[in-house]
Design a protein around this motif. Structure first.
Motif, PDB file in Angstrom:
ATOM      1  N   PHE A 183      -1.769  -0.726 -14.796  1.00  0.00           N
ATOM      2  CA  PHE A 183      -2.646  -0.567 -13.582  1.00  0.00           C
ATOM      3  C   PHE A 183      -3.559   0.645 -13.914  1.00  0.00           C
ATOM      4  N   ASN A 187     -10.032   3.238 -12.626  1.00  0.00           N
ATOM      5  CA  ASN A 187     -10.834   2.675 -11.703  1.00  0.00           C
ATOM      6  C   ASN A 187     -11.116   3.253 -10.474  1.00  0.00           C
ATOM      7  N   VAL A 188     -10.387   4.335 -10.132  1.00  0.00           N
ATOM      8  CA  VAL A 188     -10.697   5.055  -8.767  1.00  0.00           C
ATOM      9  C   VAL A 188     -12.052   5.510  -8.897  1.00  0.00           C
ATOM     10  N   MET A 191     -14.560   3.572  -7.323  1.00  0.00           N
ATOM     11  CA  MET A 191     -14.396   3.060  -5.864  1.00  0.00           C
ATOM     12  C   MET A 191     -14.815   3.961  -4.778  1.00  0.00           C
ATOM     13  N   GLU A 195     -11.604   2.495  -0.436  1.00  0.00           N
ATOM     14  CA  GLU A 195     -11.070   1.389  -1.375  1.00  0.00           C
ATOM     15  C   GLU A 195     -10.096   2.127  -2.224  1.00  0.00           C
ATOM     16  N   ALA A 196     -10.264   3.292  -2.733  1.00  0.00           N
ATOM     17  CA  ALA A 196      -9.334   3.976  -3.642  1.00  0.00           C
ATOM     18  C   ALA A 196      -7.964   4.275  -3.185  1.00  0.00           C
ATOM     19  N   LYS A 198      -6.656   2.683  -0.606  1.00  0.00           N
ATOM     20  CA  LYS A 198      -5.773   1.379  -0.459  1.00  0.00           C
ATOM     21  C   LYS A 198      -5.172   1.255  -1.771  1.00  0.00           C
ATOM     22  N   TYR A 199      -5.923   1.298  -3.137  1.00  0.00           N
ATOM     23  CA  TYR A 199      -5.603   0.986  -4.428  1.00  0.00           C
ATOM     24  C   TYR A 199      -4.471   1.688  -4.664  1.00  0.00           C
ATOM     25  N   LEU A 200      -4.420   3.167  -4.513  1.00  0.00           N
ATOM     26  CA  LEU A 200      -3.401   4.153  -5.069  1.00  0.00           C
ATOM     27  C   LEU A 200      -2.081   3.667  -4.132  1.00  0.00           C
ATOM     28  N   THR A 202      -0.766   1.098  -3.561  1.00  0.00           N
ATOM     29  CA  THR A 202      -0.236  -0.104  -4.105  1.00  0.00           C
ATOM     30  C   THR A 202       0.721   0.330  -5.151  1.00  0.00           C
TER      31      THR A 202
END
Length: 277
Positions: A183, A187-188, A191, A195-196, A198-200, A202
Motif C-alpha cells: 500500500f 501516492n497520496v 492525489m 481522492e486521498a 478515500k484512499y487512506l 481503505t
C-alpha cells in the motif's frame, strides 16, 4: 517569518506567528516532552531541544533544514491569519492560538500516531508511541527513533496488545502489514484531497476524520477540516438547531475556507478547547 540560523541552532525572535506550546499542544503531534528549559521534540530519528527565552525561541537540533521544514518556518502565517480574519468568528478565535504552526510530519509516523489517538488520551497515546519506538526504532543514544515500515512490520499483533493499544491493536497490525506489502502511502502526494481521503480510509481503522488529520499533519494538505466533538460544538454554536453530521460540517467548512481550511480548523479547535478548560 524571520529567523536566524547559527550552526545547529534556529533562533526565532519573539513574535505572534510562532508559539511552541500552542504548536505542540494543539493535538497534532505526540512525540514531545516538556522540560525545565522548554520542550524536546522527536520526529523520525531526529531530535530538537527548544529553549523558550524571554525574547527568543532557540531550536537546537541535529538537522537545521529538517526542522525548518518540520516547523513550517517558510510559510507566512501572518498572511494566512490576515486572510482568515475577514471572517469574524475566525478572527475572534485566532488570538487564543495565534502562534500555532501546522507541522510537516512524516506520513507513516502520522498514520500510526493517529490510529493510536482514536478515543484515547494524550498520556496514553504518548506512552504507546514511546513503546513502539523503544522496541522497534533505532537507538539514537539518548532516545529511540520512530521505526520505519520495515522495522515495525516485524511486530506481531500481540506486541500491540501487550503495549495496551486496546481494540486498536488489530488496526495497527493490519495497517502496518498492508503498507509493508505494497500500500503506497507516497501516492497520496499526487492525489486530490478528496481522492486521498478515500484512499487512506481503505487502511484498517482509518476513518474520514483520522484520514483528514493524517492529510493535514502528515501531508500538509490544508484543504481539510478534521471534525471532532470540539468542532461540532463550534458549528452548533454558530448555526444552532441544524443537526448536521460530522461529514456535513466538514464539507461546509472546507467549502467556506478552501485551501485555508486546515489553518482555520486549528484556530477554531484551539480556541474552543481553551475557552472550555
Amino acid at each position: 517569518m524571520k529567523y536566524e540560523v547559527k550552526n545547529n541552532e534556529i533562533i526565532i525572535p519573539k513574535c505572534a506567528d510562532f508559539d511552541i506550546k500552542q504548536t505542540l499542544e494543539c493535538g497534532q503531534v505526540f512525540r514531545f516532552k516538556q522540560t525545565d528549559f522548554g520542550y524536546e521534540v522527536y520526529s523520525l530519528n531526529h531530535k530538537a531541544s527548544i529553549y523558550c527565552q524571554q525574547m527568543h525561541t532557540i531550536i537546537k537540533c541535529d538537522d537545521v533544514n529538517y526542522f525548518i521544514n518540520y516547523f513550517d518556518l517558510l510559510t507566512d502565517y501572518a498572511k494566512i491569519k490576515q486572510e482568515l480574519s475577514k471572517i469574524k468568528f475566525v478572527k475572534d478565535s485566532i488570538p487564543f492560538g495565534e502562534g500555532i504552526r501546522i507541522l510537516n510530519q512524516d506520513p507513516f509516523e502520522t498514520i500510526i500516531s493517529f490510529l493510536i489517538s482514536q478515543n484515547n488520551n494524550i498520556p496514553r497515546i504518548k506512552k504507546i508511541i514511546e513503546n513502539i519506538c523503544l522496541n522497534y526504532g533505532d537507538n539514537c543514544g539518548t532516545y529511540f527513533g520512530f521505526p520505519t515500515v520495515n522495522q515495525l512490520a516485524k511486530a506481531n499483533k500481540e506486541f500491540f496488545t501487550n503495549i495496551k493499544c486496546g481494540y486498536r491493536d488489530a488496526y495497527l497490525f493490519k495497517t502496518v502489514q498492508d503498507i509493508y506489502n505494497g500500500f503506497n502511502i507516497s501516492n497520496v502526494y499526487n492525489m486530490t484531497t478528496v481522492e486521498a481521503n478515500k484512499y487512506l480510509t481503505t487502511l484498517c481503522g482509518v476513518g474520514p476524520k483520522v484520514a483528514d488529520c493524517i492529510l493535514l499533519f502528515g501531508y500538509h494538505k490544508t484543504d481539510v477540516f478534521p471534525t471532532d466533538t470540539w468542532i461540532k460544538k463550534v458549528y452548533n454554536e454558530l448555526y444552532p438547531n441544524q443537526n448536521k453530521s460530522a461529514t456535513q460540517i466538514r464539507d461546509f467548512f472546507v467549502n467556506m475556507f478552501g485551501d485555508l481550511a486546515g489553518y482555520a480548523q486549528q484556530y477554531l479547535f484551539y480556541a474552543k478547547r481553551e475557552k472550555n478548560i
